[in-house]
Design an enzyme around this catalytic site. Sequence first.
Site, PDB file in Angstrom:
ATOM      1  N   THR A  37       0.836  -1.203   0.000  1.00 27.08           N
ATOM      2  CA  THR A  37       0.000   0.000   0.000  1.00 27.08           C
ATOM      3  C   THR A  37       0.872   1.256   0.000  1.00 27.08           C
ATOM      4  OG1 THR A  37      -0.209  -0.242   2.399  1.00 27.08           O
ATOM      5  CG2 THR A  37      -2.081  -0.942   1.079  1.00 27.08           C
ATOM      6  N   PHE A  53      -7.165  -4.592  -1.751  1.00 27.64           N
ATOM      7  CA  PHE A  53      -8.554  -4.808  -2.168  1.00 27.64           C
ATOM      8  C   PHE A  53      -9.363  -5.578  -1.134  1.00 27.64           C
ATOM      9  CE2 PHE A  53      -6.160  -8.230  -4.241  1.00 27.64           C
ATOM     10  CZ  PHE A  53      -6.823  -9.340  -3.748  1.00 27.64           C
ATOM     11  N   HIS A  57       0.620 -16.232  -3.463  1.00 28.13           N
ATOM     12  CA  HIS A  57      -0.560 -16.032  -4.310  1.00 28.13           C
ATOM     13  C   HIS A  57      -0.190 -15.844  -5.773  1.00 28.13           C
ATOM     14  CE1 HIS A  57      -3.004 -14.682  -0.530  1.00 28.13           C
ATOM     15  NE2 HIS A  57      -2.788 -15.971  -0.564  1.00 28.13           N
ATOM     16  N   CYS A  88      -2.937 -23.491 -24.782  1.00 32.71           N
ATOM     17  CA  CYS A  88      -1.654 -24.018 -25.270  1.00 32.71           C
ATOM     18  C   CYS A  88      -0.503 -23.705 -24.322  1.00 32.71           C
ATOM     19  CB  CYS A  88      -1.343 -23.455 -26.656  1.00 32.71           C
ATOM     20  SG  CYS A  88      -0.770 -21.736 -26.639  1.00 32.71           S
TER      21      CYS A  88
HETATM   22 ZN    ZN Z   1      -2.542 -20.417 -26.767  1.00 28.81          ZN
END
Ligand code: ZN
Length: 239
Positions: free
Chosen positions: A28, A35, A121, A132
């Site tokens: 911050t 959030f 996270h 892909c």
């Molecule tokens: Zn792709």
Amino acid sequence: MENALDTLRRWITGSRKMVFFGGAGVSTESGIPDFRGAGGLYSQEFDEPAEVMLSRQYFFTHTEKFYEFYKRKVLAPDAKPNPAHIKLARWEADGKLLAVITQNIDGLHQAAGSKHVLELHGSAGCNHCVKCAAAYSLSDIMSARGVPRCRCGGIIKPDVVLYGEPLDDGVFRAAVTALDQADLLLVAGTSLSVYPAAGLINAYHGEHIALINHTPTDRDHMADLIIRDSVGAVLAGID
Ligand code: ZN
């Protein structure tokens, strides 16, 4: 009598295997909003709470709205490391700090020069096509209009742990290993009650836990020392 800051200074001076565990409060001060914080929430602007908009289910069912929220409220591509990031990188370079464990996805510890950063996270800097697995950068996400798409047509998904997704096992185990080896634990900008902080802290067997956080939490009793201040200001004042 020794005040809290002097005690922390003495512990840090004597430590050779410090581990830093940081949350949103560390960023911050670089201008990145928390959030989850009270009042930090997207208020009237968005219909749903962050826990919904940043969930795995919402990503796949409302991808465009997810990205609208994510780009406006979570990402801050121009943010710069603050004095806390810079001091931690220096302690690592000096051989005093084993690892930074963070709940943030902004990459500011690495930008400040930290090498051993365990991002519980995930990282907004890494993104992959769900079809892909081709890799994309943060600027690819920022410059995309609407839903970011791969050359193959697949949707690009950030490598961040969304609500409803498990933590990365390898990162979690590396965090446990670092905590197990640590001789000082510094928790900052997060409450110890936030998952997985409380559980991870059980892996720590060192002498002291210091907590730097603005607001009290119901887990404050786990800390030996509590400083109610901003992380950058406190760390900048310690050599
Ligand atoms: Zn792709």
